[in-house]
Write an enzyme that holds these catalytic residues in place. Sequence first.
Site: not given
Ligand code: AMP
Length: 274
Positions: A30, A34, A36-37, A61, A147-148, A183-184
């Site tokens: 989304m 960061h 993580g992504h 969602q 993370k999720d 986390s964002s």
């Molecule tokens: P999001 O943008 O929050 O929907 O996350 C996109 C993808 O990045 C999802 O598969 C999340 O699980 C993963 N993600 C988000 N935060 C982290 C993190 N801290 N470490 C690893 N993966 C992450």
Amino acid sequence: MDIIHSVDTMHALALGWRARGKKVGFVPTMGYLHRGHTTLIELMRRRCEILVVSIYVNPLQFAPTEDLTRYPRDPEGDARKCEAAGADILFMPENLYPPDFRTTVNIAHLTTRWEGAARPTHFQGVATVVCRLFGLVQPTVAMFGEKDFQQFTVLKSMARDLAMGIEIVPGPLVRDHDGLALSSRNVYLSPEQRQRALSLHRALFAMRDSPSRSGAERVALGRGMVDCDELDYLQIVDPDTLDPVEVVDRPLRAIATARFGRTRLLDNVALGPA
Ligand code: AMP
């Protein structure tokens, strides 16, 4: 790296890759990327020939009361990070859902507890958008972050149940220097809330590092340590069924969600017997 906004352009490109037998890797996000992504993108780079990253803040969602409109965005910064991490295509769809879009994807059981209890329509929105993105991008392999953790379990189950032929791979949970799961949504935390939020991973790590205690004792220990405004849940669960587990006799997962002010933070850790 090419940036694609059109759904039709993306789909035509993907069908061409498929016809040529290319191994396509996919990391859906989304945005407001960061480390993580970018870690997931870098890991996926090594597993595929063509690497697609998507950025789409999916309205399906978010519940009406949630933070869709104030969800943080940084398209230019995100594009730079995707390119540096090795993406070939950044897919930022406009009009992802046509006006006559009629389908929803629902995964039973796994989606009713934990995040699903607090956010009843959330996983239906996630599964529906991921299904549509899978159809457009035609990946061979897709990566979702641990993370999720519940989301990963739900999507792995969906891909298997529907025989999608897409390998679903977990990406490691990446933490900030002080241990807070990246986390964002961390940008919403005040300094005081962020300080208290560190108790979340500390509680989970303490549970992991107490192998002589029973499951119930570990849960009680963790719950007592989280310095939050509201603890939505903290449980030890089976990683495939997400059912709560009393006896730690195999690899399991401790999962937690807590509120700090108005911000809900998720975290989890793998744990097992001594
Ligand atoms: P999001 O943008 O929050 O929907 O996350 C996109 C993808 O990045 C999802 O598969 C999340 O699980 C993963 N993600 C988000 N935060 C982290 C993190 N801290 N470490 C690893 N993966 C992450």
